[in-house]
Scaffold this active site. Structure first.
Site, PDB file in Angstrom:
ATOM      1  N   ARG A   2      36.474  21.058  47.271  1.00 32.42           N
ATOM      2  CA  ARG A   2      36.797  22.414  46.806  1.00 32.42           C
ATOM      3  C   ARG A   2      35.600  23.344  46.939  1.00 32.42           C
ATOM      4  O   ARG A   2      35.633  24.314  47.695  1.00 32.42           O
ATOM      5  CB  ARG A   2      37.299  22.333  45.350  1.00 32.42           C
ATOM      6  CG  ARG A   2      37.890  23.612  44.825  1.00 32.42           C
ATOM      7  CD  ARG A   2      36.890  24.592  44.293  1.00 32.42           C
ATOM      8  NE  ARG A   2      36.086  24.029  43.222  1.00 32.42           N
ATOM      9  CZ  ARG A   2      35.042  24.642  42.681  1.00 32.42           C
ATOM     10  NH1 ARG A   2      34.663  25.819  43.112  1.00 32.42           N
ATOM     11  NH2 ARG A   2      34.350  24.061  41.715  1.00 32.42           N
ATOM     12  N   ASP A   3      34.523  23.035  46.242  1.00 37.76           N
ATOM     13  CA  ASP A   3      33.354  23.913  46.322  1.00 37.76           C
ATOM     14  C   ASP A   3      32.808  23.896  47.741  1.00 37.76           C
ATOM     15  O   ASP A   3      32.384  24.925  48.276  1.00 37.76           O
ATOM     16  CB  ASP A   3      32.285  23.437  45.311  1.00 37.76           C
ATOM     17  CG  ASP A   3      31.424  24.564  44.797  1.00 37.76           C
ATOM     18  OD1 ASP A   3      31.240  25.555  45.528  1.00 37.76           O
ATOM     19  OD2 ASP A   3      30.922  24.457  43.665  1.00 37.76           O
ATOM     20  N   HIS A 193      26.937  20.523  37.083  1.00 43.02           N
ATOM     21  CA  HIS A 193      27.302  21.044  38.407  1.00 43.02           C
ATOM     22  C   HIS A 193      26.175  21.972  38.867  1.00 43.02           C
ATOM     23  O   HIS A 193      26.026  23.069  38.337  1.00 43.02           O
ATOM     24  CB  HIS A 193      28.640  21.792  38.243  1.00 43.02           C
ATOM     25  CG  HIS A 193      29.152  22.495  39.454  1.00 43.02           C
ATOM     26  ND1 HIS A 193      30.366  22.180  40.030  1.00 43.02           N
ATOM     27  CD2 HIS A 193      28.670  23.517  40.194  1.00 43.02           C
ATOM     28  CE1 HIS A 193      30.595  22.975  41.062  1.00 43.02           C
ATOM     29  NE2 HIS A 193      29.575  23.807  41.185  1.00 43.02           N
ATOM     30  N   HIS A 195      23.792  23.845  42.003  1.00 42.83           N
ATOM     31  CA  HIS A 195      23.642  24.308  43.384  1.00 42.83           C
ATOM     32  C   HIS A 195      22.159  24.287  43.721  1.00 42.83           C
ATOM     33  O   HIS A 195      21.313  24.537  42.867  1.00 42.83           O
ATOM     34  CB  HIS A 195      24.240  25.714  43.549  1.00 42.83           C
ATOM     35  CG  HIS A 195      25.737  25.686  43.602  1.00 42.83           C
ATOM     36  ND1 HIS A 195      26.440  25.779  44.783  1.00 42.83           N
ATOM     37  CD2 HIS A 195      26.658  25.537  42.627  1.00 42.83           C
ATOM     38  CE1 HIS A 195      27.738  25.697  44.525  1.00 42.83           C
ATOM     39  NE2 HIS A 195      27.907  25.548  43.224  1.00 42.83           N
ATOM     40  N   CYS A 226      29.992  29.849  45.766  1.00 43.09           N
ATOM     41  CA  CYS A 226      31.061  30.748  45.317  1.00 43.09           C
ATOM     42  C   CYS A 226      31.041  32.010  46.173  1.00 43.09           C
ATOM     43  O   CYS A 226      30.033  32.715  46.224  1.00 43.09           O
ATOM     44  CB  CYS A 226      30.852  31.107  43.843  1.00 43.09           C
ATOM     45  SG  CYS A 226      32.027  32.352  43.274  1.00 43.09           S
ATOM     46  N   ASN A 235      26.091  23.201  47.051  1.00 41.43           N
ATOM     47  CA  ASN A 235      25.950  22.303  45.893  1.00 41.43           C
ATOM     48  C   ASN A 235      24.843  21.291  46.158  1.00 41.43           C
ATOM     49  O   ASN A 235      24.480  21.049  47.304  1.00 41.43           O
ATOM     50  CB  ASN A 235      27.237  21.479  45.712  1.00 41.43           C
ATOM     51  CG  ASN A 235      28.371  22.265  45.140  1.00 41.43           C
ATOM     52  OD1 ASN A 235      28.941  23.103  45.819  1.00 41.43           O
ATOM     53  ND2 ASN A 235      28.703  21.997  43.903  1.00 41.43           N
TER      54      ASN A 235
HETATM   55  N1  COA Z   1      47.808  31.140  43.466  1.00 38.54           N
HETATM   56  C1  COA Z   1      48.365  31.862  44.455  1.00 38.54           C
HETATM   57  N2  COA Z   1      48.567  33.180  44.409  1.00 38.54           N
HETATM   58  C2  COA Z   1      48.177  33.798  43.291  1.00 38.54           C
HETATM   59  C3  COA Z   1      47.592  33.122  42.222  1.00 38.54           C
HETATM   60  C4  COA Z   1      47.403  31.730  42.344  1.00 38.54           C
HETATM   61  N3  COA Z   1      46.822  31.017  41.387  1.00 38.54           N
HETATM   62  N4  COA Z   1      47.317  33.998  41.262  1.00 38.54           N
HETATM   63  C5  COA Z   1      47.707  35.199  41.693  1.00 38.54           C
HETATM   64  N5  COA Z   1      48.224  35.084  42.935  1.00 38.54           N
HETATM   65  C6  COA Z   1      48.784  36.118  43.785  1.00 38.54           C
HETATM   66  C7  COA Z   1      49.837  36.941  43.118  1.00 38.54           C
HETATM   67  O1  COA Z   1      51.085  36.332  43.269  1.00 38.54           O
HETATM   68  C8  COA Z   1      49.737  38.235  43.872  1.00 38.54           C
HETATM   69  O2  COA Z   1      50.361  38.087  45.124  1.00 38.54           O
HETATM   70  P1  COA Z   1      51.000  39.326  45.919  1.00 38.54           P
HETATM   71  O3  COA Z   1      49.869  40.253  46.232  1.00 38.54           O
HETATM   72  O4  COA Z   1      51.589  38.687  47.131  1.00 38.54           O
HETATM   73  O5  COA Z   1      51.988  39.917  44.962  1.00 38.54           O
HETATM   74  C9  COA Z   1      48.257  38.369  44.144  1.00 38.54           C
HETATM   75  O6  COA Z   1      47.735  37.044  44.108  1.00 38.54           O
HETATM   76  C10 COA Z   1      47.545  39.212  43.128  1.00 38.54           C
HETATM   77  O7  COA Z   1      47.865  38.731  41.820  1.00 38.54           O
HETATM   78  P2  COA Z   1      47.005  39.107  40.552  1.00 38.54           P
HETATM   79  O8  COA Z   1      47.495  38.364  39.385  1.00 38.54           O
HETATM   80  O9  COA Z   1      46.906  40.607  40.470  1.00 38.54           O
HETATM   81  O10 COA Z   1      45.621  38.459  40.935  1.00 38.54           O
HETATM   82  P3  COA Z   1      44.258  39.156  41.262  1.00 38.54           P
HETATM   83  O11 COA Z   1      44.324  39.891  42.547  1.00 38.54           O
HETATM   84  O12 COA Z   1      43.802  39.889  40.056  1.00 38.54           O
HETATM   85  O13 COA Z   1      43.353  37.855  41.486  1.00 38.54           O
HETATM   86  C11 COA Z   1      42.921  35.541  41.003  1.00 38.54           C
HETATM   87  C12 COA Z   1      43.142  36.917  40.452  1.00 38.54           C
HETATM   88  C13 COA Z   1      42.369  34.674  39.895  1.00 38.54           C
HETATM   89  C14 COA Z   1      44.224  34.988  41.504  1.00 38.54           C
HETATM   90  C15 COA Z   1      41.950  35.615  42.197  1.00 38.54           C
HETATM   91  O14 COA Z   1      40.851  36.407  41.848  1.00 38.54           O
HETATM   92  C16 COA Z   1      41.469  34.258  42.619  1.00 38.54           C
HETATM   93  O15 COA Z   1      42.203  33.460  43.156  1.00 38.54           O
HETATM   94  N6  COA Z   1      40.189  33.975  42.422  1.00 38.54           N
HETATM   95  C17 COA Z   1      39.638  32.674  42.749  1.00 38.54           C
HETATM   96  C18 COA Z   1      38.176  32.769  42.850  1.00 38.54           C
HETATM   97  C19 COA Z   1      37.589  31.442  43.230  1.00 38.54           C
HETATM   98  O16 COA Z   1      38.229  30.447  43.478  1.00 38.54           O
HETATM   99  N7  COA Z   1      36.257  31.438  43.282  1.00 38.54           N
HETATM  100  C20 COA Z   1      35.505  30.290  43.642  1.00 38.54           C
HETATM  101  C21 COA Z   1      35.507  29.226  42.618  1.00 38.54           C
HETATM  102  S1  COA Z   1      34.348  29.516  41.342  1.00 38.54           S
HETATM  103 ZN    ZN Z   2      29.857  25.499  42.382  1.00 37.89          ZN
END
Ligand code: COA
Ligand code: ZN
Length: 308
Positions: A2-3, A193, A195, A226, A235
């Site tokens: 994942r990371d 964890h 890096h 990230c 990492n």
């Molecule tokens: N899986 C898939 N799609 C998702 C989702 C999930 N867990 N959560 C939200 N979405 C989709 C929504 O369905 C929506 O889709 P659409 O545009 O087709 O309608 C879109 O994403 C936006 O939804 P919203 O709730 O407004 O989310 P957001 O844009 O505010 O984003 C997160 C929030 C959390 C989903 C997003 O920032 C994210 O995935 N971040 C992950 C960051 C990450 O993994 N970082 C590294 C690890 S530390």
């Molecule tokens: Zn990390």
């Protein structure tokens, strides 16, 4: 996984991810974080989360985890029967907003909902990003970290990971914070964890071990980072960490040779060199042929049958 893959610009095909995870399942690792159920727009490299989860061969005794940022992610992960939902939020507000587009309070509210949803179906781990410092806000007070861990414990979360998202931690700080957490919650399943962004990754792992931590996240080849933290890099490298612990006489349960064989595939998979050191140097047990004309003066060091 994942990371390691989340920040890679090149999409690693699903079947290659699956083959790598199946290889890792045979190395003795206790847990593999397979993927993340995040928005595919946020993390395109892991847009194949369902396919990967469904295609891997699950080895008995290995836990298969996935990162989950919100309820939607939890539903997707539970749909694939992951063993552990690894919930993520940051100890600092700005990184939480940049990474997850939520305030820490909103993340905590989602955590509580996910815990209820997961009960009886999967374990829940809370990963606390920027626990040792934030690239936007700087120092993160130890009290802020402890109060968030308290919130997790109050929700019934028994597994917590302290994450040094951009390599800001130093060994003295790691020792203090890990000891403070274990002192207050001795039965908490605590993971560290790190890096290696500022070359303190292994030193931090050692400090955590000395403080009583015996679970470590790491990434094959030292990939990782990230995408929503400026300057993030890899990492702590899994094979380098296993090599260090093994050299110290700690039994990690991991087959270093098997790990190194998989790590050797990483540059080909991601299309660039990887930071891992032991892969390049070989383990410290590696021996080189004695140079021509060089003989030891110590009779005990001389190969049998050789003359001075
Ligand atoms: N899986 C898939 N799609 C998702 C989702 C999930 N867990 N959560 C939200 N979405 C989709 C929504 O369905 C929506 O889709 P659409 O545009 O087709 O309608 C879109 O994403 C936006 O939804 P919203 O709730 O407004 O989310 P957001 O844009 O505010 O984003 C997160 C929030 C959390 C989903 C997003 O920032 C994210 O995935 N971040 C992950 C960051 C990450 O993994 N970082 C590294 C690890 S530390
Ligand atoms: Zn990390």
């Amino acid at each position: 996984m994942r990371d390691g893959f989340q920040i890679e610009p090149h999409f690693v095909p699903t079947e290659q991810k699956v083959a790598l995870i199946d290889g890792l399942s045979r190395t003795g690792l206790a847990k593999i974080e397979v993927t993340s159920f995040t928005s595919p727009k946020a993390i395109p490299a892991l847009a194949d989360a369902e396919a990967v989860m469904r295609q891997i061969a699950r080895a008995p005794g290995v836990e298969y985890a996935a990162l989950v940022p919100n309820m939607r992610g939890a539903e997707r992960a539970l749909g694939c029967k992951v063993d552990e939902l690894n919930l993520v939020m940051s100890a600092s507000e700005i990184h939480n907003l940049a990474n997850l587009r939520m305030t820490p309070a909103q993340s905590l509210a989602q955590f509580a909902e996910v815990v209820a949803l997961a009960a009886g179906h999967a374990q829940v781990n809370a990963s606390l990003s920027t626990a040792f410092g934030c690239p936007f806000e700087g120092d993160v007070p130890e009290a802020a970290v402890l109060s968030l861990v308290q919130r997790f414990v109050d929700m019934g979360i028994g597994r917590v990971t302290l994450c040094d998202t951009t390599g800001m931690a130093n060994p003295a700080q790691v020792g203090r914070l890990c000891a403070a957490v274990l002192d207050r919650w001795p039965s908490l399943v605590l993971t560290a964890h790190f890096h290696d962004t500022r070359a303190m990754g292994l030193a931090n792992a050692l400090a955590a071990l000395d403080a009583g931590v015996d679970r470590f996240d790491a990434s094959l080849g030292g990939l990782g980072g990230c995408p929503f933290a400026p300057g993030a890099s890899g990492n702590v490298c899994t094979e380098d960490l296993v090599h260090m612990f093994q050299a110290m006489g700690c039994d990690t349960g991991v087959d270093l040779d098997a790990l190194l064989a998989l790590a050797a595939q990483m540059p080909g998979l991601v299309g660039h060199a990887v930071p891992g050191q032991v892969l390049k140097a070989g383990p410290s047990t590696r021996r080189h042929p004695v140079p021509e004309g060089v003989r030891s003066r110590d009779p005990q060091q001389r190969p049998a049958g050789s003359r001075a």
